[in-house]
Write a protein that holds these residues in place. Sequence first.
Motif, short mmCIF file in Angstrom:
data_model
loop_
_atom_site.label_atom_id
_atom_site.label_comp_id
_atom_site.label_asym_id
_atom_site.label_seq_id
_atom_site.Cartn_x
_atom_site.Cartn_y
_atom_site.Cartn_z
N MET A 133 0.90 -1.24 -0.04
CA MET A 133 0.04 -0.02 -0.12
C MET A 133 0.97 1.16 0.24
O MET A 133 1.65 1.35 1.01
CB MET A 133 -0.90 -0.08 1.29
CG MET A 133 -1.86 1.03 1.24
SD MET A 133 -3.24 0.89 2.36
CE MET A 133 -2.50 1.07 3.87
N ASN A 134 0.66 2.08 -1.16
CA ASN A 134 1.71 3.11 -1.14
C ASN A 134 0.81 4.33 -0.99
O ASN A 134 0.00 4.84 -1.67
CB ASN A 134 1.90 3.44 -2.65
CG ASN A 134 3.27 4.68 -2.98
OD1 ASN A 134 3.45 5.42 -1.91
ND2 ASN A 134 3.54 4.49 -3.98
N ILE A 135 1.15 4.89 0.39
CA ILE A 135 0.27 5.97 0.71
C ILE A 135 0.28 7.32 -0.17
O ILE A 135 -0.74 7.93 -0.33
CB ILE A 135 0.63 6.55 2.40
CG1 ILE A 135 0.45 5.36 3.05
CG2 ILE A 135 -0.08 7.77 2.69
CD1 ILE A 135 -1.05 4.73 3.29
N LYS A 136 1.53 7.73 -0.52
CA LYS A 136 1.54 8.69 -1.43
C LYS A 136 0.76 8.82 -2.76
O LYS A 136 0.25 9.46 -3.18
CB LYS A 136 2.95 8.99 -1.72
CG LYS A 136 4.02 9.51 -0.64
CD LYS A 136 5.64 9.91 -1.01
CE LYS A 136 6.14 10.41 0.24
NZ LYS A 136 7.69 10.68 -0.28
N GLN A 137 0.79 7.47 -3.33
CA GLN A 137 0.19 7.36 -4.69
C GLN A 137 -1.55 7.43 -4.27
O GLN A 137 -2.18 7.94 -4.97
CB GLN A 137 0.39 5.98 -5.00
CG GLN A 137 -0.31 5.68 -6.32
CD GLN A 137 0.35 6.95 -7.53
OE1 GLN A 137 1.40 7.00 -7.62
NE2 GLN A 137 -0.56 7.13 -8.18
N ILE A 138 -1.90 6.80 -3.07
CA ILE A 138 -3.28 6.97 -2.90
C ILE A 138 -3.60 8.39 -2.41
O ILE A 138 -4.68 8.92 -2.96
CB ILE A 138 -3.48 6.11 -1.47
CG1 ILE A 138 -3.38 4.57 -1.80
CG2 ILE A 138 -5.10 6.22 -0.81
CD1 ILE A 138 -3.54 3.69 -0.54
N LYS B 171 -2.38 11.10 -3.72
CA LYS B 171 -2.26 11.72 -5.09
C LYS B 171 -3.52 11.38 -5.91
O LYS B 171 -4.23 12.24 -6.64
CB LYS B 171 -1.12 11.38 -5.93
CG LYS B 171 -0.63 11.91 -7.04
CD LYS B 171 0.44 11.57 -7.73
CE LYS B 171 1.61 12.04 -7.05
NZ LYS B 171 3.09 11.68 -7.82
N ASP B 172 -3.93 9.78 -5.96
CA ASP B 172 -5.03 9.83 -6.63
C ASP B 172 -6.50 10.11 -6.03
O ASP B 172 -7.32 10.69 -6.71
CB ASP B 172 -5.28 8.14 -6.50
CG ASP B 172 -4.20 7.54 -7.21
OD1 ASP B 172 -3.55 8.10 -8.09
OD2 ASP B 172 -3.91 6.28 -7.40
N ALA C 120 -6.60 13.17 -4.28
CA ALA C 120 -6.52 14.71 -4.75
C ALA C 120 -6.87 15.08 -6.25
O ALA C 120 -7.81 15.64 -6.51
CB ALA C 120 -4.98 15.14 -4.50
N LYS C 121 -6.43 14.08 -7.07
CA LYS C 121 -6.92 14.09 -8.42
C LYS C 121 -8.57 13.87 -8.57
O LYS C 121 -9.26 14.45 -9.38
CB LYS C 121 -6.18 13.20 -9.53
CG LYS C 121 -6.38 13.22 -10.94
CD LYS C 121 -6.13 14.61 -11.20
CE LYS C 121 -6.08 14.78 -12.87
NZ LYS C 121 -5.74 16.12 -13.25
N MET C 122 -8.93 12.78 -7.83
CA MET C 122 -10.48 12.55 -8.01
C MET C 122 -11.13 13.62 -7.46
O MET C 122 -12.30 13.97 -8.10
CB MET C 122 -10.59 11.17 -7.19
CG MET C 122 -12.27 10.82 -7.12
SD MET C 122 -12.78 10.47 -8.88
CE MET C 122 -11.88 8.84 -8.93
N LEU C 123 -10.84 14.44 -6.31
CA LEU C 123 -11.24 15.35 -5.82
C LEU C 123 -11.57 16.63 -6.52
O LEU C 123 -12.35 17.19 -6.76
CB LEU C 123 -10.96 15.75 -4.30
CG LEU C 123 -11.58 16.73 -3.58
CD1 LEU C 123 -13.02 16.67 -3.11
CD2 LEU C 123 -10.67 17.07 -2.62
N GLN C 124 -10.34 16.94 -7.31
CA GLN C 124 -10.32 18.08 -8.09
C GLN C 124 -11.10 17.88 -9.31
O GLN C 124 -11.65 18.69 -9.56
CB GLN C 124 -8.64 18.03 -8.65
CG GLN C 124 -8.45 19.40 -9.53
CD GLN C 124 -7.07 19.26 -10.05
OE1 GLN C 124 -6.38 18.48 -10.02
NE2 GLN C 124 -6.62 20.21 -10.91
N ASN C 125 -11.20 16.70 -10.02
CA ASN C 125 -12.07 16.26 -10.95
C ASN C 125 -13.67 16.34 -10.50
O ASN C 125 -14.32 16.90 -11.34
CB ASN C 125 -11.99 14.92 -11.40
CG ASN C 125 -10.47 14.77 -12.32
OD1 ASN C 125 -10.16 15.54 -12.82
ND2 ASN C 125 -10.21 13.59 -12.42
N TYR C 126 -13.94 15.86 -9.49
CA TYR C 126 -15.25 16.17 -8.95
C TYR C 126 -15.86 17.69 -8.77
O TYR C 126 -16.82 18.02 -9.00
CB TYR C 126 -15.52 15.45 -7.55
CG TYR C 126 -16.84 15.51 -7.02
CD1 TYR C 126 -17.99 14.77 -7.55
CD2 TYR C 126 -17.29 16.39 -5.85
CE1 TYR C 126 -19.34 14.95 -7.05
CE2 TYR C 126 -18.47 16.45 -5.27
CZ TYR C 126 -19.53 15.80 -5.94
OH TYR C 126 -20.71 15.99 -5.29
#
Length: 41
Positions: free
Chosen positions: A1-6, A8-9, A11-17
Motif C-alpha cells: 500500500m503506497n500512501i503517497k500514490q493513494i 495523489k489519486d 486529490a486528483k479525484m477530488l479535483q475532477n469532482y
Amino acid sequence: MNIKQIAKDTAKMLQNYLTYQAVKTVLAQLSETNPPLDLWL
C-alpha cells in the motif's frame, strides 16, 4: 500500500469532482440568465 500514490489519486479525484460540480453550477446559472449561451457551451 503506497500512501503517497493513494493521496495523489484521491486529490486528483477530488479535483475532477469539484471541476464537474463547478461546470454544472455555471451551466445551471447560464440556463437561467442566457439560454443560448448555455446551449452553445
